[in-house]
Design a protein around this motif. Structure first.
Motif, short mmCIF file in Angstrom:
data_model
loop_
_atom_site.label_atom_id
_atom_site.label_comp_id
_atom_site.label_asym_id
_atom_site.label_seq_id
_atom_site.Cartn_x
_atom_site.Cartn_y
_atom_site.Cartn_z
N PRO A 71 7.45 -11.22 -1.78
CA PRO A 71 8.07 -9.97 -2.23
C PRO A 71 7.02 -9.00 -2.77
O PRO A 71 5.91 -9.40 -3.13
N TYR A 72 7.38 -7.78 -2.83
CA TYR A 72 6.49 -6.74 -3.34
C TYR A 72 6.24 -6.96 -4.83
O TYR A 72 7.16 -7.19 -5.61
N GLY A 73 4.97 -6.93 -5.23
CA GLY A 73 4.61 -7.07 -6.63
C GLY A 73 4.55 -5.71 -7.30
O GLY A 73 3.72 -4.87 -6.93
N GLU A 97 0.82 -1.21 0.00
CA GLU A 97 0.00 0.00 0.00
C GLU A 97 0.86 1.26 0.00
O GLU A 97 0.58 2.24 -0.71
N HIS A 98 1.91 1.25 0.78
CA HIS A 98 2.79 2.41 0.88
C HIS A 98 3.68 2.54 -0.35
O HIS A 98 3.85 3.64 -0.90
N ASP A 130 3.14 1.38 -3.34
CA ASP A 130 2.32 1.79 -4.49
C ASP A 130 2.14 3.30 -4.50
O ASP A 130 2.10 3.93 -5.58
N ARG A 131 2.02 3.88 -3.33
CA ARG A 131 1.85 5.34 -3.24
C ARG A 131 3.09 6.06 -3.77
O ARG A 131 3.00 7.11 -4.40
N TRP A 132 4.27 5.47 -3.52
CA TRP A 132 5.51 6.07 -4.03
C TRP A 132 5.59 5.91 -5.55
O TRP A 132 6.10 6.80 -6.24
N VAL A 133 5.09 4.78 -6.05
CA VAL A 133 5.06 4.59 -7.51
C VAL A 133 4.16 5.64 -8.14
O VAL A 133 4.49 6.23 -9.18
N GLN A 134 3.02 5.90 -7.54
CA GLN A 134 2.11 6.92 -8.07
C GLN A 134 2.74 8.30 -8.04
O GLN A 134 2.52 9.12 -8.94
N PHE A 135 3.53 8.58 -6.99
CA PHE A 135 4.26 9.86 -6.95
C PHE A 135 5.22 9.94 -8.14
O PHE A 135 5.33 10.99 -8.79
N ALA A 136 5.94 8.84 -8.42
CA ALA A 136 6.87 8.83 -9.54
C ALA A 136 6.15 9.08 -10.86
O ALA A 136 6.65 9.79 -11.73
N ILE A 137 4.98 8.50 -10.99
CA ILE A 137 4.20 8.68 -12.22
C ILE A 137 3.77 10.14 -12.37
O ILE A 137 3.94 10.75 -13.44
#
Length: 499
Positions: A153-155, A123-124, A126-133
């Motif tokens: 592992p993280y997917g 959950e956390h 994914d939030r960083w991935v969205q920031f990168a996007i």
């Protein structure tokens, strides 16, 4: 003394920075310089500049490189804070707090490197991935290392990307994550460099992932335990560099026309590289003799090879009878050879044939790790052997390390020195740069002093052009000191990894 009159041009342009009395303030510098300064600080220190004044309060929020790790967020030099004392959620809170304050645009690089993170923190992350996007990040690095085998592992959520957001990514590195549903990945259109380390990905998933990555120039796969084959779904015209290492099930690498550089580390496999390959690096424990492998296996398949690196543990002396010698384009050769297991049966003078094998070679590196069975050369060991002369018209640079003064080492160095017509520099270093199990067989640090004395006595005497540089070793530096304490820490790190 008369004062200089201020010209109209000076008044128009003004000073580059404001003056407060006779002192210049750091905050008076142009914003682009301040941003450059802040980008060179660890993220924790950059954020702390916000307390200096109102002017500094938001400056760091436009930082273009965001790197989050134990070292950048927590570690203080000399604090003694162990990495294990920082929980995953403390790390997550600190990353979230910084990203919330960041302006969210113009991020060139987002790097998160914290080993304890795994699937339960999706959950956390994914939030960083969205920031990168949303910030249109060009370089994305998520490097974890699953320390709990029972945890998934993280997917990585490729489903969060679309054709627009994915087009901004140029470099991606993923470590200890899982990649699923790669058949739907059609968004990495401008990705130039891809690195996967300890990633759960199958052969088919990798092919699906690469299907639309037509701009790729570099692919790296390391410790990917499910891969049996590295193969692109179709020729990628920009792909020039492939790196594959420590993938235990890997059996085949299918290389397409256009590849220039191949780096491989692992069990030896049959390679059928394209004729465009110019640079090859192979590090394997499967060689019985790297010299025999190089001269019998490679010339026929790599006729245009220009640089070659071979690293192995020598287990057998090369049989060079009827060996084809035709590296007609090889310019740089680097050999990293461990002779400890071969012991007294080794004869490094065999390497002298390389002058004939590579007639246009310009740079030769021979890095050796020798056992202690054969000591430094003394007159009682017999006269030094002299091979037939074979002048070499291109060799300019020679670097020999691990030179402990054994007879065959002296003979090899003298042969190269006498036959290299345009040699500009020959560096002799008694300390080894080759890692390998068995380094502790070296009796003590005096073997390095032996190498220095022998090189000084025999090579300096034959050096008529002042090209030999022998790295100095003093008795007080090595007496009663084990060799591993005298070797560069980087060498020790490599040794620990190999063991």
């Amino acid at each position: 003394m008369s004062k200089r009159k201020t010209s109209s041009k000076d008044k128009q342009d003004g000073p580059l920075v404001k003056k407060r009395g006779s002192r210049l303030q750091l905050s008076d510098l142009p914003l682009d310089i301040l941003h450059s300064v802040l980008s060179r600080l660890p993220i924790r220190q950059a954020v702390r500049t916000s307390i200096l004044s109102n002017h500094w309060k938001r400056l760091w929020c436009s930082r273009t490189n965001l790197e989050f790790s134990f070292r950048s967020l927590v570690h203080k030099m000399g604090s003694g804070i162990p990495r294990s004392s920082i929980s995953e959620y403390v790390f997550i809170q600190r990353v979230d707090a910084i990203l919330k304050q960041h302006c969210g645009v113009g991020v060139e690089k987002l790097k998160v490197e914290f080993f304890p993170l795994h699937g339960e923190h999706a959950e956390h992350i994914d939030r960083w991935v969205q920031f990168a996007i949303s910030s249109k990040t060009k370089q994305l690095i998520f490097y974890f290392e699953c320390q709990r085998p029972t945890k998934e592992p993280y997917g990585f959520p490729f489903q969060l990307f679309d054709a627009s957001s994915g087009s901004h990514l140029e470099y991606m590195k993923l470590g200890s994550v899982s990649l699923k549903h790669t058949a739907n990945i059609k968004v990495l259109l401008n990705l130039k460099k891809l690195e996967l380390e300890d990633v759960n990905i199958t052969d088919e998933e990798l092919k699906h992932m690469l299907f639309n990555c037509n701009a790729l120039e570099f692919i790296g796969v390391s410790r990917c335990k499910m891969l049996t084959c590295v193969e692109t779904p179709h020729p990628l015209k920009h792909l020039k560099h492939l790196h594959a290492s420590h993938c235990p099930l890997l059996q085949r690498i299918t290389l397409h026309f256009g590849l220039v550089t191949l780096e491989y580390e692992g069990p030896l496999m049959t390679l059928a590289p394209p004729s465009t390959l110019r640079n090859l690096s192979i590090k394997s424990s499967d060689f019985s003799s790297s010299l025999a492998y190089m001269l019998t296996e490679l010339p026929s398949t790599l006729p245009r090879l220009e640089t070659l690196t071979l690293k192995s543990e020598e287990l057998k002396r090369a049989n060079l009878l009827n060996t084809p010698l035709n590296f007609l384009h090889l310019r740089h050769l680097r050999l990293e050879l461990n002779f400890v297991s071969l012991g007294a049966r080794s004869d490094v003078l065999d390497l002298a044939c390389l002058l004939e094998a590579a007639p246009v070679m310009e740079n030769l590196e021979v890095h050796m790790l020798m056992g202690h069975e054969v000591g430094r050369y003394r007159k009682c060991h017999g006269e030094l052997r002299v091979l037939p002369s074979h002048p070499h018209a291109h060799l300019m640079l020679v670097n020999i390390t691990g030179f402990v003064g054994q007879k065959a080492q002296v003979e090899l160095a003298l042969h190269i020195l006498r036959n290299s017509a345009v040699l500009k520099a020959m560096k002799i270093d008694p300390k080894p740069t080759v890692a390998g199990i068995g380094a502790d067989l070296l009796m003590n640090g005096l073997c390095f002093l032996d190498g220095y004395k022998v090189a000084k006595k025999y090579l300096r005497r034959a050096d008529y052009h002042g090209v030999v540089d022998v790295i100095k070793v003093r008795r007080r530096q090595v007496e009663n000191v084990m060799p591993f304490k005298l070797i560069d820490p980087m060498w020790l790190a490599i040794l620990a990894e190999s063991e």
